[in-house]
Design a protein around this motif. Structure first.
Motif, PDB file in Angstrom:
ATOM      1  N   LEU A 167       6.830   0.148   7.923  1.00  0.00           N
ATOM      2  CA  LEU A 167       7.138   0.106   6.497  1.00  0.00           C
ATOM      3  C   LEU A 167       8.336  -0.808   6.242  1.00  0.00           C
ATOM      4  CD1 LEU A 167       6.637   3.885   5.572  1.00  0.00           C
ATOM      5  CD2 LEU A 167       5.076   1.968   5.191  1.00  0.00           C
ATOM      6  N   ASP A 168       8.098  -2.109   6.458  1.00  0.00           N
ATOM      7  CA  ASP A 168       9.204  -3.057   6.386  1.00  0.00           C
ATOM      8  C   ASP A 168       8.976  -4.186   5.398  1.00  0.00           C
ATOM      9  OD1 ASP A 168       7.169  -4.236   7.784  1.00  0.00           O
ATOM     10  OD2 ASP A 168       8.327  -4.617   9.607  1.00  0.00           O
ATOM     11  N   THR A 169       7.879  -4.121   4.627  1.00  0.00           N
ATOM     12  CA  THR A 169       7.650  -5.127   3.584  1.00  0.00           C
ATOM     13  C   THR A 169       7.230  -4.419   2.305  1.00  0.00           C
ATOM     14  OG1 THR A 169       5.274  -5.432   3.989  1.00  0.00           O
ATOM     15  CG2 THR A 169       6.805  -6.754   5.343  1.00  0.00           C
ATOM     16  N   PRO A 170       7.533  -4.997   1.142  1.00  0.00           N
ATOM     17  CA  PRO A 170       7.120  -4.376  -0.116  1.00  0.00           C
ATOM     18  C   PRO A 170       5.618  -4.128  -0.179  1.00  0.00           C
ATOM     19  CG  PRO A 170       8.746  -6.061  -0.558  1.00  0.00           C
ATOM     20  CD  PRO A 170       8.388  -6.182   0.908  1.00  0.00           C
ATOM     21  N   ARG A 171       4.809  -5.065   0.344  1.00  0.00           N
ATOM     22  CA  ARG A 171       3.356  -4.914   0.297  1.00  0.00           C
ATOM     23  C   ARG A 171       2.885  -3.728   1.136  1.00  0.00           C
ATOM     24  NH1 ARG A 171      -1.299  -4.655  -2.113  1.00  0.00           N
ATOM     25  NH2 ARG A 171      -3.080  -5.098  -0.752  1.00  0.00           N
ATOM     26  N   THR A 172       3.396  -3.605   2.356  1.00  0.00           N
ATOM     27  CA  THR A 172       3.008  -2.482   3.215  1.00  0.00           C
ATOM     28  C   THR A 172       3.436  -1.154   2.608  1.00  0.00           C
ATOM     29  OG1 THR A 172       3.268  -3.907   5.147  1.00  0.00           O
ATOM     30  CG2 THR A 172       3.137  -1.552   5.550  1.00  0.00           C
ATOM     31  N   ILE A 173       4.631  -1.133   2.045  1.00  0.00           N
ATOM     32  CA  ILE A 173       5.138   0.085   1.411  1.00  0.00           C
ATOM     33  C   ILE A 173       4.214   0.509   0.273  1.00  0.00           C
ATOM     34  CG2 ILE A 173       6.999   0.995  -0.040  1.00  0.00           C
ATOM     35  CD1 ILE A 173       8.934  -0.728   1.678  1.00  0.00           C
ATOM     36  N   ASP A 174       3.811  -0.446  -0.555  1.00  0.00           N
ATOM     37  CA  ASP A 174       2.972  -0.134  -1.709  1.00  0.00           C
ATOM     38  C   ASP A 174       1.598   0.384  -1.280  1.00  0.00           C
ATOM     39  OD1 ASP A 174       2.909  -0.090  -4.585  1.00  0.00           O
ATOM     40  OD2 ASP A 174       1.461  -1.735  -4.515  1.00  0.00           O
ATOM     41  N   VAL A 175       1.004  -0.251  -0.262  1.00  0.00           N
ATOM     42  CA  VAL A 175      -0.308   0.185   0.224  1.00  0.00           C
ATOM     43  C   VAL A 175      -0.217   1.577   0.844  1.00  0.00           C
ATOM     44  CG1 VAL A 175      -2.141  -0.289   1.896  1.00  0.00           C
ATOM     45  CG2 VAL A 175      -1.157  -2.163   0.573  1.00  0.00           C
ATOM     46  N   CYS A 176       0.845   1.824   1.570  1.00  0.00           N
ATOM     47  CA  CYS A 176       1.044   3.150   2.172  1.00  0.00           C
ATOM     48  C   CYS A 176       1.145   4.220   1.098  1.00  0.00           C
ATOM     49  CB  CYS A 176       2.307   3.136   3.031  1.00  0.00           C
ATOM     50  SG  CYS A 176       2.750   4.761   3.702  1.00  0.00           S
ATOM     51  N   LEU A 177       1.890   3.939   0.039  1.00  0.00           N
ATOM     52  CA  LEU A 177       2.052   4.925  -1.026  1.00  0.00           C
ATOM     53  C   LEU A 177       0.763   5.098  -1.827  1.00  0.00           C
ATOM     54  CD1 LEU A 177       5.699   4.277  -2.282  1.00  0.00           C
ATOM     55  CD2 LEU A 177       4.859   5.947  -0.628  1.00  0.00           C
ATOM     56  N   ASP A 178      -0.063   4.061  -1.903  1.00  0.00           N
ATOM     57  CA  ASP A 178      -1.388   4.232  -2.510  1.00  0.00           C
ATOM     58  C   ASP A 178      -2.191   5.278  -1.732  1.00  0.00           C
ATOM     59  OD1 ASP A 178      -0.898   2.342  -4.467  1.00  0.00           O
ATOM     60  OD2 ASP A 178      -1.978   0.717  -3.465  1.00  0.00           O
ATOM     61  N   ASP A 179      -2.140   5.175  -0.405  1.00  0.00           N
ATOM     62  CA  ASP A 179      -2.833   6.160   0.433  1.00  0.00           C
ATOM     63  C   ASP A 179      -2.210   7.544   0.278  1.00  0.00           C
ATOM     64  OD1 ASP A 179      -4.781   4.494   1.474  1.00  0.00           O
ATOM     65  OD2 ASP A 179      -3.656   3.990   3.283  1.00  0.00           O
ATOM     66  N   LEU A 180      -0.899   7.581   0.138  1.00  0.00           N
ATOM     67  CA  LEU A 180      -0.217   8.872  -0.014  1.00  0.00           C
ATOM     68  C   LEU A 180      -0.624   9.549  -1.323  1.00  0.00           C
ATOM     69  CD1 LEU A 180       1.823  10.840   1.228  1.00  0.00           C
ATOM     70  CD2 LEU A 180       3.642   9.616   0.010  1.00  0.00           C
ATOM     71  N   ARG A 181      -0.837   8.763  -2.359  1.00  0.00           N
ATOM     72  CA  ARG A 181      -1.315   9.340  -3.620  1.00  0.00           C
ATOM     73  C   ARG A 181      -2.680   9.998  -3.437  1.00  0.00           C
ATOM     74  NH1 ARG A 181      -0.668   4.548  -6.048  1.00  0.00           N
ATOM     75  NH2 ARG A 181      -2.760   4.702  -6.955  1.00  0.00           N
ATOM     76  N   GLU A 182      -3.570   9.333  -2.708  1.00  0.00           N
ATOM     77  CA  GLU A 182      -4.884   9.912  -2.449  1.00  0.00           C
ATOM     78  C   GLU A 182      -4.759  11.170  -1.598  1.00  0.00           C
ATOM     79  OE1 GLU A 182      -9.071  10.541  -2.124  1.00  0.00           O
ATOM     80  OE2 GLU A 182      -7.683   9.738  -3.618  1.00  0.00           O
ATOM     81  N   LEU A 183      -3.859  11.152  -0.639  1.00  0.00           N
ATOM     82  CA  LEU A 183      -3.634  12.328   0.190  1.00  0.00           C
ATOM     83  C   LEU A 183      -3.162  13.498  -0.670  1.00  0.00           C
ATOM     84  CD1 LEU A 183      -3.228  12.828   3.547  1.00  0.00           C
ATOM     85  CD2 LEU A 183      -0.915  13.224   2.708  1.00  0.00           C
ATOM     86  N   GLU A 184      -2.219  13.240  -1.576  1.00  0.00           N
ATOM     87  CA  GLU A 184      -1.724  14.300  -2.455  1.00  0.00           C
ATOM     88  C   GLU A 184      -2.830  14.826  -3.364  1.00  0.00           C
ATOM     89  OE1 GLU A 184       1.850  14.087  -4.571  1.00  0.00           O
ATOM     90  OE2 GLU A 184       3.061  13.413  -2.882  1.00  0.00           O
ATOM     91  N   ARG A 185      -3.703  13.931  -3.821  1.00  0.00           N
ATOM     92  CA  ARG A 185      -4.819  14.373  -4.666  1.00  0.00           C
ATOM     93  C   ARG A 185      -5.719  15.343  -3.904  1.00  0.00           C
ATOM     94  NH1 ARG A 185     -10.094  13.472  -6.009  1.00  0.00           N
ATOM     95  NH2 ARG A 185     -10.416  12.215  -4.141  1.00  0.00           N
ATOM     96  N   LEU A 186      -6.058  14.995  -2.677  1.00  0.00           N
ATOM     97  CA  LEU A 186      -6.921  15.862  -1.871  1.00  0.00           C
ATOM     98  C   LEU A 186      -6.238  17.191  -1.551  1.00  0.00           C
ATOM     99  CD1 LEU A 186      -8.388  13.194   0.601  1.00  0.00           C
ATOM    100  CD2 LEU A 186      -9.619  14.389  -1.237  1.00  0.00           C
ATOM    101  N   MET A 187      -4.943  17.154  -1.274  1.00  0.00           N
ATOM    102  CA  MET A 187      -4.214  18.389  -1.005  1.00  0.00           C
ATOM    103  C   MET A 187      -4.149  19.267  -2.252  1.00  0.00           C
ATOM    104  SD  MET A 187      -1.130  16.989   1.470  1.00  0.00           S
ATOM    105  CE  MET A 187      -0.455  18.566   1.939  1.00  0.00           C
ATOM    106  N   THR A 188      -3.980  18.628  -3.408  1.00  0.00           N
ATOM    107  CA  THR A 188      -3.924  19.372  -4.666  1.00  0.00           C
ATOM    108  C   THR A 188      -5.244  20.077  -4.952  1.00  0.00           C
ATOM    109  OG1 THR A 188      -2.261  17.910  -5.634  1.00  0.00           O
ATOM    110  CG2 THR A 188      -3.624  19.141  -7.165  1.00  0.00           C
TER     111      THR A 188
END
Length: 600
Positions: free
Chosen positions: A49-70
């Protein structure tokens, strides 16, 4: 009446969890997706997680993870909440909780790596982000309190254990407590947790009401030591976490997540305790006079001003009241209300093992689910309108915002719900000019809306503050201490006008909000905002309604001060709270005047 088992409840009185998942198998398919996504994220992003692009893509996946957990989490947890005797649902929920802890532990590196990242890269990522912008801003805000990555990983793995006190409390209260019948006036009456809180507390027959309170108190007293132990574990854990994360106090730690200052928190408790108490003591004296009571006890505080006038309301009749009462919020809002009835969003049932009180869960991307116990009283109509306020709030913000931006501060979250109660009352006042009817509606506002939020929960908040002060000073609490603190809190507010017995002192045992941080005080905070916003709607009409709709859709993109400001209210001053207290006092004065006129 004896409460039925859940299996004997008619389907039309229960909510329909199939709107989350049509079948349990469908839910488990999302559980597998959750496992797969968590594993892939650990492989793809850890140490990268060392570039703005990688950070943004990772957080996109994290949003989907939170949706499934919810979705999976709500599906399992809501099934437990309506029947604590169902061991299958409990085991399924516990299993899912363990999985969530494992995934959270495995992915704890995300926040750890982000806070260690060069701030310039984070700033660049914030500028480039859309749905992940506020998440990254919160990462920067949390930076001073983030622990070593291995510590964060361990804490995430232990999350289920850290929530254990709440589970223990609920099991003792909802599964283990078995109430014996009680005697009053030569008759035998059944008793249960929800029967007492939803029925006997409002009983017009003084002998029955006080006997029910005594019998209920005798039973919960048997569990006071285990309940106190669970609560002490909760607050000691919160103190430990506050210290680990470098906060000066438990208050600083718990208010940090709410984005609320200690000034706002203490003001809410101190001003209401001082300024509202004289008004509520007058209301207590009025109740005593109207009902011809020998004395006013804690068990008498929830009786109606005019119980003979309190109409019985069926579930079907409540729909008409609520649709008309909330119509000022627009056709789209009313259609949501219709859908709630039509699509079984609401669990109306009274059954053994069901959670007490009421709540609304709003899983992201789905409809809301409302729990209450219907008793055919107008108070139930106000409760349902309240919970539909939460539903309308999260329908608006879930539709408008990223899942990251729907975690609304608890300081504000009770404003949309209590707003609906006020709108219902104002609607009713316009339907009938009769003085007795007007007194009844005004007494509903005081006896239900304001008493519940400005007295019941405020007293809990004042008591809770003393508990945290003890813990902050290095102490601990037990049943004896908690009984004393609650008794002192109630006596300070009610003075000599209400007798506060040892049974009244044990009301601390009845509130689950103590396991949710500093939550109890937020009911009065939300109702303060709602009162001021409702007054704007009454005086300004459509423009104020449109402002309120913008507030509902804003989610957590603004803090509580910002949300209130968007509604035209400045909560950084004493003004809104003092005006609301004066408004409550004015209603009580009018109830007194109407009573005198009706007695002539």
């Amino acid at each position: 009446m004896e409460l039925k088992s859940r299996k004997d409840i008619p389907t039309e009185l229960t909510w329909d969890l199939s709107s989350i998942y049509a079948t349990e198998e469908e839910m488990y398919r999302d559980v597998e997706k959750l496992k797969s996504l968590g594993g892939r994220m650990a492989a793809d992003y850890k140490g990268k997680l060392d570039t703005p692009r990688t950070i943004d893509v990772c957080l996109d996946d994290l949003r989907e993870l939170e949706r499934l957990m919810t979705l999976t989490g709500n599906y399992c947890d809501l099934a437990v909440s309506v029947d604590y005797y169902d061991t299958y649902n409990q085991e399924r929920n516990e299993k899912l909780g363990r999985l969530f802890a494992e995934i959270s532990s495995a992915l704890s590196f995300i926040d750890s790596e982000l806070v260690e990242q060069d701030e310039a890269i984070l700033r660049e990522a914030i500028e480039a982000a859309t749905d992940n912008k506020h998440y990254l801003e919160d990462v920067l805000r949390n930076k001073p309190h983030q622990l070593h990555p291995e510590v964060e990983r361990a804490l995430a793995a232990l999350s289920q254990s850290l929530y254990a006190p709440y589970q223990i409390y609920n099991m003792a209260k909802l599964a283990d407590m078995k109430f014996d019948a009680f005697q009053a006036g030569g008759k035998e009456y059944p008793l249960g947790y929800s029967l007492f809180e939803d029925d006997y507390e409002y009983e017009r027959d003084t002998e029955v009401r006080r006997a029910a309170f005594a019998a209920f108190s005798r039973k919960i007293r048997e569990y006071e030591n285990v309940t106190a132990a669970a609560y002490n574990t909760q607050v000691q854990t919160e103190k430990t976490m506050a210290t680990l994360r470098g906060f000066d106090s438990v208050f600083d730690s718990l208010l940090f997540g709410q984005k609320v200052t200690k000034e706002l928190y203490h003001r809410q408790i101190d001003l209401i305790t001082e300024k509202l108490a004289p008004h509520m003591r007058r209301y207590a004296r009025l109740l005593q006079r109207i009902h011809g009571l020998d004395k006013m006890t804690f068990a008498d505080l929830k009786i109606a001003i005019d119980p003979e006038y309190d109409p019985k309301v069926t579930i079907e009749e409540s729909r008409d009241y609520i649709e008309k009462g909330l119509s000022i919020l627009g056709e789209e809002y009313v259609e949501m209300v219709r859908a709630a009835y039509r699509e079984r969003w609401v669990d109306f049932a009274q059954n053994a093992g069901k959670s007490t009180g009421g709540f609304c869960a709003s899983p992201y991307g789905k409809n809301s689910f409302i729990l209450l116990s219907w008793n055919n009283r107008m108070a139930d109509v106000f409760t349902l309108a309240h919970e539909l306020g939460h539903a309308g709030h999260f329908k608006a913000c879930n539709s408008a915002q990223s899942i990251f931006d729907t975690n609304v501060s608890t300081y504000f979250v009770e404003a949309p719900s209590t707003m609906n109660e006020l709108l219902m009352a104002h609607y009713l006042l316009k339907t009938n000019p009769d003085r007795r009817f007007r007194r009844w509606v005004l007494s509903c506002m005081i006896g239900n809306t304001y008493y519940h939020n400005f007295v019941t929960h405020l007293m809990e908040a004042a008591y809770q503050r003393e508990v945290y002060r003890i813990v902050d000073a290095g102490g601990s609490v037990n049943a004896e201490v908690l009984n004393r603190l609650m008794k002192e809190t109630l006596e300070k507010f009610w003075g000599s006008d209400v007798e506060i017995s040892d049974d009244a002192a044990r009301t601390w045992m009845r509130q689950p909000h103590y396991y949710m941080g500093l939550y109890s005080y937020t009911y009065s905070a939300g109702l303060t905002i709602a009162t001021q916003a409702c007054k704007r709607i009454e005086s300004e009409g459509a423009s104020a309604v449109e402002d309120w709709k913008k507030v509902l859709a804003a989610g957590s993109t603004l803090d509580s001060v910002g949300l209130a400001k968007l509604a035209g209210i400045d909560i950084t001053t004493d003004g809104p709270l003092l005006d609301t207290i004066a408004y409550i006092g004015g209603i009580i004065e009018e109830i007194e005047r109407l009573t005198d006129e009706l007695d002539d």
